[in-house]
Design an enzyme around this catalytic site. Structure first.
Site, PDB file in Angstrom:
ATOM      1  CG  HIS A  48      -3.781   9.131   1.680  1.00 20.58           C
ATOM      2  ND1 HIS A  48      -4.686   8.458   0.879  1.00 20.58           N
ATOM      3  CD2 HIS A  48      -4.223   8.974   2.961  1.00 20.58           C
ATOM      4  CE1 HIS A  48      -5.633   7.927   1.627  1.00 20.58           C
ATOM      5  NE2 HIS A  48      -5.398   8.222   2.897  1.00 20.58           N
ATOM      6  CG  HIS A  75      -5.921  -1.537   9.547  1.00 18.64           C
ATOM      7  ND1 HIS A  75      -6.236  -0.512   8.692  1.00 18.64           N
ATOM      8  CD2 HIS A  75      -5.698  -0.968  10.741  1.00 18.64           C
ATOM      9  CE1 HIS A  75      -6.228   0.633   9.358  1.00 18.64           C
ATOM     10  NE2 HIS A  75      -5.900   0.380  10.607  1.00 18.64           N
ATOM     11  CG  ASP A  76      -2.513  -1.327  12.658  1.00 21.33           C
ATOM     12  OD1 ASP A  76      -2.103  -0.491  11.826  1.00 21.33           O
ATOM     13  OD2 ASP A  76      -3.188  -1.010  13.649  1.00 21.33           O
ATOM     14  NE  ARG A 103      -9.552   7.037   4.281  1.00 19.32           N
ATOM     15  CZ  ARG A 103      -8.609   6.120   4.457  1.00 19.32           C
ATOM     16  NH1 ARG A 103      -7.437   6.281   3.873  1.00 19.32           N
ATOM     17  NH2 ARG A 103      -8.824   5.047   5.189  1.00 19.32           N
ATOM     18  CG  ASN A 149      -1.923   1.107   1.228  1.00 22.98           C
ATOM     19  OD1 ASN A 149      -1.606   2.245   0.904  1.00 22.98           O
ATOM     20  ND2 ASN A 149      -3.153   0.810   1.620  1.00 22.98           N
ATOM     21  NE  ARG A 199       8.656  21.399   1.537  1.00 19.77           N
ATOM     22  CZ  ARG A 199       9.981  21.399   1.712  1.00 19.77           C
ATOM     23  NH1 ARG A 199      10.527  20.647   2.657  1.00 19.77           N
ATOM     24  NH2 ARG A 199      10.750  22.154   0.959  1.00 19.77           N
ATOM     25  CG  HIS A 230       1.558   3.206   9.274  1.00 20.04           C
ATOM     26  ND1 HIS A 230       1.623   4.565   9.063  1.00 20.04           N
ATOM     27  CD2 HIS A 230       2.052   2.995  10.521  1.00 20.04           C
ATOM     28  CE1 HIS A 230       2.127   5.151  10.139  1.00 20.04           C
ATOM     29  NE2 HIS A 230       2.395   4.224  11.028  1.00 20.04           N
ATOM     30  CG  HIS A 287      -8.104   3.405   1.132  1.00 16.80           C
ATOM     31  ND1 HIS A 287      -8.429   2.518   2.130  1.00 16.80           N
ATOM     32  CD2 HIS A 287      -9.187   4.209   1.008  1.00 16.80           C
ATOM     33  CE1 HIS A 287      -9.635   2.769   2.591  1.00 16.80           C
ATOM     34  NE2 HIS A 287     -10.118   3.803   1.926  1.00 16.80           N
ATOM     35  CD  GLU A 310      -7.119  -1.260   0.884  1.00 21.40           C
ATOM     36  OE1 GLU A 310      -6.628  -2.352   1.210  1.00 21.40           O
ATOM     37  OE2 GLU A 310      -6.977  -0.212   1.557  1.00 21.40           O
TER      38      GLU A 310
END
Length: 237
Positions: free
Chosen positions: A50, A190-191, A45, A7, A18, A214, A43, A70
């Site tokens: 992002h 996720h995580d 949004r 991801n 920036r 992440h 993903h 996603e």
């Protein structure tokens, strides 16, 4: 074999901080593939904080591995997915102001909506996955909705892993077994991290794909992207 989909949202977050195009989202995606990633996940949004919709358009013709988009299937997202036709779309019930994904769909309560949207994407030839909590009832509901796969929301596993990993994985095993019973493909995300990924995969080796962003990008700050991807691939062996 469990595929590793990287991801790249956090790369876009850094770029957007920036302005300009540094780091280059497309270049990082192509590097990740070169270094062994078997898929790229984005993903977008609605606020484009992002990944931007234009990023998705730019990535689609260049990504040669599996491309997974996603998001919450609001009208603009749905039109974007139908425009670019990724390998897979993962339906996530995000609110417009949500910091990150924090729950899966109630596939029973939202059955009609999910059935309709699954049909829309599958008619376009797009594999459709529904993001669910580790609950066999939600997995079975996803099958009824016409999904091809489910993605298990693994944050509860990651949070409880250090305390009692056997208890943490138990509901995920039950949900994964239900997915296998009803004939659904199985993703997870996720995580997930280098700390907890290997054990997860040991317990549920029939997972088709893990989507990791992440933790992987954080690790890459220290180890570099090539070495980090190699370490994640080793955790899936």
């Amino acid at each position: 074999m469990t595929r590793l989909s990287v991801n790249i949202n956090k790369i876009a977050t850094l770029r957007n901080a920036r302005g300009g195009n540094n780091p280059n989202v497309l270049a990082v995606a192509l590097d990740a593939e070169t270094f062994g990633a078997q898929g790229i996940t984005v993903h977008p949004r609605p606020d484009e904080r992002h990944i931007r919709y234009q990023d998705v358009r730019d990535l689609r013709p260049r990504v040669t591995t599996e491309f997974n988009i996603e998001g919450n299937p609001i009208d603009s997202f749905t039109q974007l997915v139908l425009e670019v036709v990724p390998t897979q779309v993962t339906l996530v019930p995000d609110g417009h102001d949500q910091l990150t994904s924090n729950h899966g769909w109630d596939t029973i309560e939202n059955r009609q909506f999910l059935t309709d949207i699954c049909k829309t994407f599958k008619d376009a030839g797009i594999r459709t996955s529904i993001f669910v909590d580790p609950d066999p009832r939600m997995v079975e509901g996803a099958k009824v909705c016409g999904a091809d796969r489910v993605e298990l929301y693994t944050e509860p596993y990651a949070s409880a892993y250090a305390t009692n990993r056997e208890a943490a994985i138990a509901p995920f095993i039950a949900s994964a077994e239900e997915a296998r019973r009803v004939g659904l493909g199985l993703n997870a995300g996720h995580d997930l991290s280098l700390e907890n990924l290997h054990y997860y995969h040991q317990q549920i080796p029939w997972t088709d794909e893990v989507s990791i962003g992440h933790a992987l990008i954080c690790d890459a700050l220290y180890m570099g992207l090539r070495e980090t991807i190699q370490q994640y691939l080793k955790a899936l062996q």
